[in-house]
Structure formats: C-alpha cells, structure tokens
Enzyme design. Structure first.
Site, mmCIF file in Angstrom:
data_model
loop_
_atom_site.group_PDB
_atom_site.id
_atom_site.type_symbol
_atom_site.label_atom_id
_atom_site.label_comp_id
_atom_site.label_asym_id
_atom_site.label_seq_id
_atom_site.Cartn_x
_atom_site.Cartn_y
_atom_site.Cartn_z
ATOM 1 N N TRP A 163 29.060 11.801 19.671
ATOM 2 C CA TRP A 163 29.435 12.512 18.448
ATOM 3 C C TRP A 163 30.460 13.612 18.691
ATOM 4 O O TRP A 163 31.042 14.139 17.757
ATOM 5 C CB TRP A 163 28.197 13.152 17.799
ATOM 6 C CG TRP A 163 27.355 13.931 18.766
ATOM 7 C CD1 TRP A 163 26.228 13.485 19.409
ATOM 8 C CD2 TRP A 163 27.576 15.258 19.241
ATOM 9 N NE1 TRP A 163 25.740 14.455 20.249
ATOM 10 C CE2 TRP A 163 26.550 15.561 20.165
ATOM 11 C CE3 TRP A 163 28.543 16.240 18.972
ATOM 12 C CZ2 TRP A 163 26.462 16.781 20.835
ATOM 13 C CZ3 TRP A 163 28.462 17.448 19.630
ATOM 14 C CH2 TRP A 163 27.442 17.714 20.547
ATOM 15 N N LYS A 187 29.668 0.899 18.528
ATOM 16 C CA LYS A 187 28.569 1.638 17.912
ATOM 17 C C LYS A 187 28.824 3.139 18.083
ATOM 18 O O LYS A 187 28.660 3.692 19.157
ATOM 19 C CB LYS A 187 27.220 1.286 18.556
ATOM 20 C CG LYS A 187 26.083 1.758 17.652
ATOM 21 C CD LYS A 187 24.861 2.223 18.396
ATOM 22 C CE LYS A 187 24.976 3.579 18.994
ATOM 23 N NZ LYS A 187 25.039 4.705 18.049
ATOM 24 N N PRO A 188 29.257 3.802 16.998
ATOM 25 C CA PRO A 188 29.453 5.251 17.081
ATOM 26 C C PRO A 188 28.117 5.983 17.020
ATOM 27 O O PRO A 188 27.094 5.399 16.657
ATOM 28 C CB PRO A 188 30.285 5.558 15.835
ATOM 29 C CG PRO A 188 29.922 4.486 14.855
ATOM 30 C CD PRO A 188 29.557 3.260 15.660
ATOM 31 N N GLY A 241 28.718 9.187 26.957
ATOM 32 C CA GLY A 241 27.564 9.941 26.470
ATOM 33 C C GLY A 241 26.883 10.642 27.626
ATOM 34 O O GLY A 241 27.500 10.912 28.659
ATOM 35 N N GLU A 263 31.351 7.032 31.136
ATOM 36 C CA GLU A 263 31.959 8.368 31.012
ATOM 37 C C GLU A 263 30.832 9.305 30.612
ATOM 38 O O GLU A 263 30.429 9.352 29.458
ATOM 39 C CB GLU A 263 33.050 8.342 29.926
ATOM 40 C CG GLU A 263 34.216 7.423 30.224
ATOM 41 C CD GLU A 263 35.160 7.978 31.279
ATOM 42 O OE1 GLU A 263 35.049 9.164 31.630
ATOM 43 O OE2 GLU A 263 35.990 7.201 31.778
ATOM 44 N N ARG A 291 37.166 24.897 23.400
ATOM 45 C CA ARG A 291 37.583 23.663 22.724
ATOM 46 C C ARG A 291 36.315 22.933 22.285
ATOM 47 O O ARG A 291 35.368 22.822 23.058
ATOM 48 C CB ARG A 291 38.389 22.819 23.712
ATOM 49 C CG ARG A 291 38.822 21.480 23.187
ATOM 50 C CD ARG A 291 39.814 20.865 24.171
ATOM 51 N NE ARG A 291 40.210 19.535 23.770
ATOM 52 C CZ ARG A 291 39.962 18.442 24.490
ATOM 53 N NH1 ARG A 291 39.334 18.537 25.647
ATOM 54 N NH2 ARG A 291 40.351 17.268 24.067
ATOM 55 N N CYS A 297 32.518 17.325 27.317
ATOM 56 C CA CYS A 297 32.115 17.006 28.694
ATOM 57 C C CYS A 297 32.999 17.753 29.676
ATOM 58 O O CYS A 297 32.605 18.025 30.800
ATOM 59 C CB CYS A 297 32.214 15.508 28.931
ATOM 60 S SG CYS A 297 33.830 14.856 28.474
ATOM 61 N N GLU A 396 24.275 21.074 31.788
ATOM 62 C CA GLU A 396 25.381 21.085 30.828
ATOM 63 C C GLU A 396 24.967 21.938 29.625
ATOM 64 O O GLU A 396 23.959 21.652 28.981
ATOM 65 C CB GLU A 396 25.636 19.629 30.403
ATOM 66 C CG GLU A 396 26.975 19.379 29.803
ATOM 67 C CD GLU A 396 27.207 17.878 29.533
ATOM 68 O OE1 GLU A 396 26.225 17.121 29.396
ATOM 69 O OE2 GLU A 396 28.380 17.500 29.450
HETATM 70 P P1 NAP Z 1 23.989 10.467 24.077
HETATM 71 O O1 NAP Z 1 22.744 10.972 23.476
HETATM 72 O O2 NAP Z 1 23.932 9.869 25.426
HETATM 73 O O3 NAP Z 1 24.581 9.425 23.026
HETATM 74 C C1 NAP Z 1 25.823 8.797 23.205
HETATM 75 C C2 NAP Z 1 25.838 7.491 22.457
HETATM 76 O O4 NAP Z 1 24.842 6.638 23.004
HETATM 77 C C3 NAP Z 1 25.512 7.608 20.976
HETATM 78 O O5 NAP Z 1 26.234 6.624 20.272
HETATM 79 C C4 NAP Z 1 24.022 7.295 20.937
HETATM 80 O O6 NAP Z 1 23.598 6.786 19.705
HETATM 81 C C5 NAP Z 1 23.940 6.228 21.995
HETATM 82 N N1 NAP Z 1 22.621 6.088 22.587
HETATM 83 C C6 NAP Z 1 21.679 7.037 22.770
HETATM 84 N N2 NAP Z 1 20.577 6.497 23.355
HETATM 85 C C7 NAP Z 1 20.858 5.179 23.540
HETATM 86 C C8 NAP Z 1 20.125 4.083 24.081
HETATM 87 N N3 NAP Z 1 18.896 4.228 24.563
HETATM 88 N N4 NAP Z 1 20.710 2.867 24.104
HETATM 89 C C9 NAP Z 1 21.964 2.692 23.619
HETATM 90 N N5 NAP Z 1 22.699 3.693 23.091
HETATM 91 C C10 NAP Z 1 22.155 4.918 23.067
HETATM 92 O O7 NAP Z 1 25.111 11.585 24.178
HETATM 93 P P2 NAP Z 1 25.634 12.559 23.041
HETATM 94 O O8 NAP Z 1 24.637 13.641 22.890
HETATM 95 O O9 NAP Z 1 26.032 11.790 21.819
HETATM 96 O O10 NAP Z 1 26.981 13.073 23.687
HETATM 97 C C11 NAP Z 1 27.033 14.151 24.530
HETATM 98 C C12 NAP Z 1 27.131 13.712 25.977
HETATM 99 O O11 NAP Z 1 28.297 12.895 26.136
HETATM 100 C C13 NAP Z 1 27.321 14.870 26.919
HETATM 101 O O12 NAP Z 1 26.521 14.708 28.061
HETATM 102 C C14 NAP Z 1 28.801 14.785 27.272
HETATM 103 O O13 NAP Z 1 29.122 15.382 28.505
HETATM 104 C C15 NAP Z 1 29.037 13.324 27.259
HETATM 105 N N6 NAP Z 1 30.458 13.014 27.097
HETATM 106 C C16 NAP Z 1 31.135 12.522 28.175
HETATM 107 C C17 NAP Z 1 32.495 12.253 28.071
HETATM 108 C C18 NAP Z 1 33.266 11.727 29.252
HETATM 109 O O14 NAP Z 1 34.353 11.196 29.037
HETATM 110 N N7 NAP Z 1 32.774 11.838 30.477
HETATM 111 C C19 NAP Z 1 33.152 12.478 26.866
HETATM 112 C C20 NAP Z 1 32.431 12.985 25.793
HETATM 113 C C21 NAP Z 1 31.070 13.234 25.925
HETATM 114 P P3 NAP Z 1 22.902 7.742 18.609
HETATM 115 O O15 NAP Z 1 23.753 8.930 18.456
HETATM 116 O O16 NAP Z 1 22.937 6.930 17.409
HETATM 117 O O17 NAP Z 1 21.557 8.060 19.139
#
Ligand code: NAP
Length: 493
Positions: A163, A187-188, A241, A263, A291, A297, A396
C-alpha cells in the site's frame, strides 16, 4: 482551507472502476461481496471495491494463461508502444491520479504527484527496453557447433504489491512484464486498490490486449493468491511487501519451483561523518526520512552521526521536522499526512515509547496522541541519545521518527550500519572521496545514496540483499526478472 473541493474528490473516486479486471472486462466478485476503502486522514470510507473469491482469482489466471502464447509472439515494438502510450496517459492524468492516491493512502498531493511521475517513468523506461531483448551467438571452443542463446518471456506472473507506493510498486513490475511478453495477474494491497484499478483502466484504454493484465482486489490475500501460487500454470511470483510475508510466499512458491522476486523490508542507516556538509546532510535526511511520511522501505530508519557533529545535526533536523505541517494530504500547505491505519500508528508509538523508556531523549514530537484530530496522525519526531538496545534501531519504523545515535570511528560507523538483518539501502554523508569508496564497498546493502537522500530511479536497479530480498526492479536488469534463457546447440560441420 481546502485546495481541492470535496466534489472533486468524489469525482476522482467515482471515475475509478470498482470491479475485478479479468480478460479485459470489469466484473463483480462472485457472490457480489465488496470491501471498503478508507481515507486514513479521516477514517471515513471512500468507496467499496470487489472482494474476489479464490474462484475469481483463478479466473484471472485463466485469462492470463489463455493469451500468454499470443502475447509472447507480439512484436516487441508493439509491446513497447503500448507502454509508451500508457506512460503518456498516466502523465496526462497525473493530477487526478495524485489526488486519488492521496485519498486512499494519505500522503500530501505533492508527494503523490511525484509518485505518479515516478510510476510513469517505469512505463517509459520499459517501453524502451522492450526492443532490446537480446541473445548471443557463438562458436563452441572446439568449433564443433554453434551456440544460440535467447531470452524468452517466463510466462504468466503473479504480482503482489503493497500500500505504501500504490502505483509505482505496480508499474515497476507491470512495465517489465509487459515489455518481456509476459501476461499477469496483479493483486494490490487492500488498503490502496484504487490507484491500481485506475492504472488497469488506462492500460486497457491504450490498447493492452485483453487478458494480458488482470487485476483482482480482495479482503483475504492468502486465500486468493494461495491457489494461484499452487497452480502449475503460474511461472513467476514477484512480491513487494514485508519480509515476514515474503518468507511465507517463498515457502509456498518452492512447491512449484516458481521464479521469484522479493522486494522486502528495510532498515536503512543514514551515516553522517565528521567531514560532511551538515546542512546538506539535514536536507538529505528530510528526504530519506520524510518521503512518504516515513512509510517507505528506503526510509532512513536510524541516524548514525559522528559525535563531533551530532548536536548540530540533531538541532537542525529537529527544527526542520518540527516545522512540518500535519493534515489531510489534499489540503493546502500540508507536508505530512497520516499513517496508513491505526495498527501502524500503534506500532510507531510502541517503538518510540520503548526507546524513551531505555533512555532516548525526545527532541521534538513524541508519542502523545494529537487531541481532537481524526485520522491516523503521528507527529514528526526526533529522538537523540538512542541506546543500542532500542527496538527501533533493529525494526522497521515505517513512520516519521528519526532516532539519532553517535559514533566515534569509521569502523564503528560501518559496524553499526551493518548491524541489521536487512540490506536494502544505506545513506552516507562525507566529503572525503577515499572514505566514500571504502564505506560504499563495506556496506551490506543493495543500494547506497552518497550525499543524497533518494536512490529511486526507473533507470537504476532497485533491490536489496540479506533479509531485504533479491531480484532487481528498474534499470537494464529489471526485465531479466521476466525472461528465461534458452540455449540451442546447433550442429555445424
Ligand atoms: P505486507 O503486509 O507484506 O503486504 C504486501 C502485499 O502482500 C499486500 O498486497 C498484501 O495484501 C499481500 N499479502 C499479505 N499477506 C499475504 C499472504 N499471506 N499471502 C499473499 N499475499 C499477502 O506489506 P505492507 O504492509 O503492505 O507493505 C509494507 C512493507 O513493504 C514494508 O516492510 C516495506 O519495507 C515493504 N516494501 C518494500 C519495498 C522494496 O522494494 N523492497 C517497497 C515498498 C515496500 P493485503 O494488503 O490485501 O493484506
């Protein structure tokens, strides 16, 4: 005073299709279930989007598989020109996309605008890369055969996005997948589906053939993506994520030996040496920390500052952080929006309270709730004298909190910077070129910002090492994630 009227906000939300995009058609979820999308600056619901069932997700993969062969055979120039048209359409609609993003994600419109243009840049970059998918031709060393090496699309992909950058994390995957000739299911994140749905609408309008891109939104990520990861027709999973979810998906993906890009999370150190330009370092710190309200991340998670400049740096950073204006992202003059939800705010508060209980000094901001304000706001906070056992040095933060610790020697700085399971990015401020090269080489990260607080660029290979994952997005490397190598041994007398 609001710069954007509420009717404009409603119009922007109303324009976005709310269904599932499967095989070039918008449809409701089986059974008609929906899920709400919330404005994190008020906690109010903006609209409802379709809540896909596992069967809907499988229908999306069916659509992707049905056109994979045809899409792979489409001339690269045609694929590139579709991306180019998409780039132009996204830029032309930057204002409405920016407002939409602000409404569902919270960041100030100026920042959303920057993300929209950054997101569009991946479409432009990969429109140019589509026509540069090259191979090799060689004579075997013994002269007995010719060796032809080609790169072909990996096949149908599942792309899962977070998100925090609702559009750019999508185009960073969709751009190279389209360029390479892969079809895909996207899947967003459930908190921010609208930007992705608007992008799907644009890609459809600019002529992306039906079935190449399919998008579903869902309340339950695991129930809907699980069957796809288990489906032998899927060939690739690209995930952005958290590290925790990434690990889980890796385990699932191992069953079918899927190609995987990860990522994941970060814990970026921001190192300021005694010879740094302190004003420039503060400027860079504001970018690296603030930012995306710190929900990046790549966010500077901890500041390691040489003891001789720590007071000056802390004071200047606190002044800048204290001068930021919190509010709804669509309002005039606002420079800091809310966090994404109450859980995230609670997590940030816990980390700040833990550090303060262990002796950190709060210079500006702090964990107290802002009275009478709806939405998930947390004040920009600077903590000094942060002890090494404070949790926020290891975890984090994902919020507008800058913890500052000091060091005495270059070796100490590098040890502190590398003291983390993560390895996405590090920032270094120094005017000594020899030191800069030494430090860059010793940092255990996939990326380094030298005397600047921003590394993201569509033309650069973005990605991490250690628990921040693997695979690269952007740059000439980005398309490799969506290509397989085939080698043909050709008999030649
Ligand atoms: P997240 O909870 O891991 O969720 C990311 C995505 O995965 C969402 O679309 C989520 O869907 C889905 N998801 C969650 N649990 C899942 C499962 N068991 N099976 C399949 N899909 C699943 O992460 P977030 O809170 O959205 O994002 C923040 C994290 O992303 C931070 O740790 C950040 O550092 C990382 N990030 C990394 C980068 C990079 O390039 N390295 C860039 C941006 C963000 P739902 O939202 O519908 O649950």
């Amino acid at each position: 005073m609001s710069t954007i009227s509420s009717s404009t906000e409603q119009d922007v939300v109303a324009k976005v299709p709310k269904g599932l995009f499967i095989g070039g058609e918008w449809r409701d979820a089986t059974g008609g279930a929906t899920l709400p999308v919330e404005d994190p600056s008020t906690g109010d619901s903006l609209c409802e989007v379709a809540d896909a069932t596992p069967e809907d997700a499988t229908a999306a993969l069916d659509a992707a598989c049905a056109v994979q062969a045809e899409w792979a055979a489409t001339p690269p120039r045609e694929r590139g020109e579709i991306l180019r048209r998409a780039y132009e359409a996204v830029v032309a609609r930057a204002e409405e996309l920016a407002l939409l993003m602000t409404l569902e994600m919270g960041k100030p419109v100026a920042e959303s605008r920057a993300e929209v243009l950054y997101a569009a840049d991946f479409l432009r970059w990969f429109s140019e890369e589509a026509v540069r998918i090259e191979g090799r031709w060689a004579t075997a060393p013994n002269g007995g055969m010719r060796m032809l090496t080609m790169r072909q699309p990996v096949g149908p992909c599942l792309l899962i996005t977070p998100w925090n950058f609702p559009l750019a994390m999508g185009t960073r995957k969709i751009g190279p997948a389209v360029a390479a000739g892969c079809t895909m299911v996207v899947k967003p994140a459930k908190q921010t589906p609208l930007s992705m749905l608007a992008l799907a609408q644009i890609l459809d309008e600019v002529g992306l053939p039906d079935g190449v891109l399919n998008v579903f939104t869902s309340r339950s990520a695991s129930k809907t993506t699980g069957p796809l990861i288990d489906d032998p027709r899927l060939r690739k999973l690209s995930f952005t994520g958290s590290t925790e979810v990434g690990r889980q998906l890796m385990r699932q993906a191992s069953e079918n030996l899927l190609r995987v890009s990860m990522e994941l999370g970060g814990n970026a150190p921001f190192v300021v040496f005694e010879d740094a330009d302190v004003d420039a370092a503060v400027e860079g710190a504001m970018v690296a920390k603030m930012r995306n309200v710190g929900e990046a991340c790549t966010a500077a998670n901890r500041f390691h500052v040489h003891a001789s400049v720590a007071d000056a740096f802390t004071q200047k950073l606190a002044e800048r952080m204290g001068g930021l204006q919190l509010g709804r992202g669509s309002e005039d003059g606002v420079t800091v929006g809310p966090l994404i939800d109450d859980d995230q705010r609670g997590k940030v508060r816990d980390l700040v309270e833990d550090a303060m209980a262990k002796g950190a000094r709060c210079v500006v901001g702090g964990p107290e709730r802002i009275p009478g304000v709806p939405g998930y706001f947390f004040p920009p906070t600077v903590l000094a004298d942060v002890p090494t056992d404070a949790r926020l040095l290891a975890e984090e933060i994902f919020g507008p909190v800058a913890p500052i610790a000091t060091f005495e020697t270059e070796d100490d700085a590098i040890v502190a910077a590398n003291r983390t399971e993560f390895g996405l990015v590090a920032y270094v401020y120094t005017r000594d070129l020899d030191r800069a090269i030494r430090v860059i080489e010793r940092l255990e990260t996939g990326m380094v910002g030298l005397n600047q607080g921003l590394v993201s660029n569509a033309a650069a290979p973005f990605g991490g090492v250690k628990q921040s994952g693997f695979g690269r997005e952007g740059g000439v490397e980005g398309i490799d994630e969506y290509l397989s190598i085939k080698y043909a041994a050709i008999r030649a007398e």
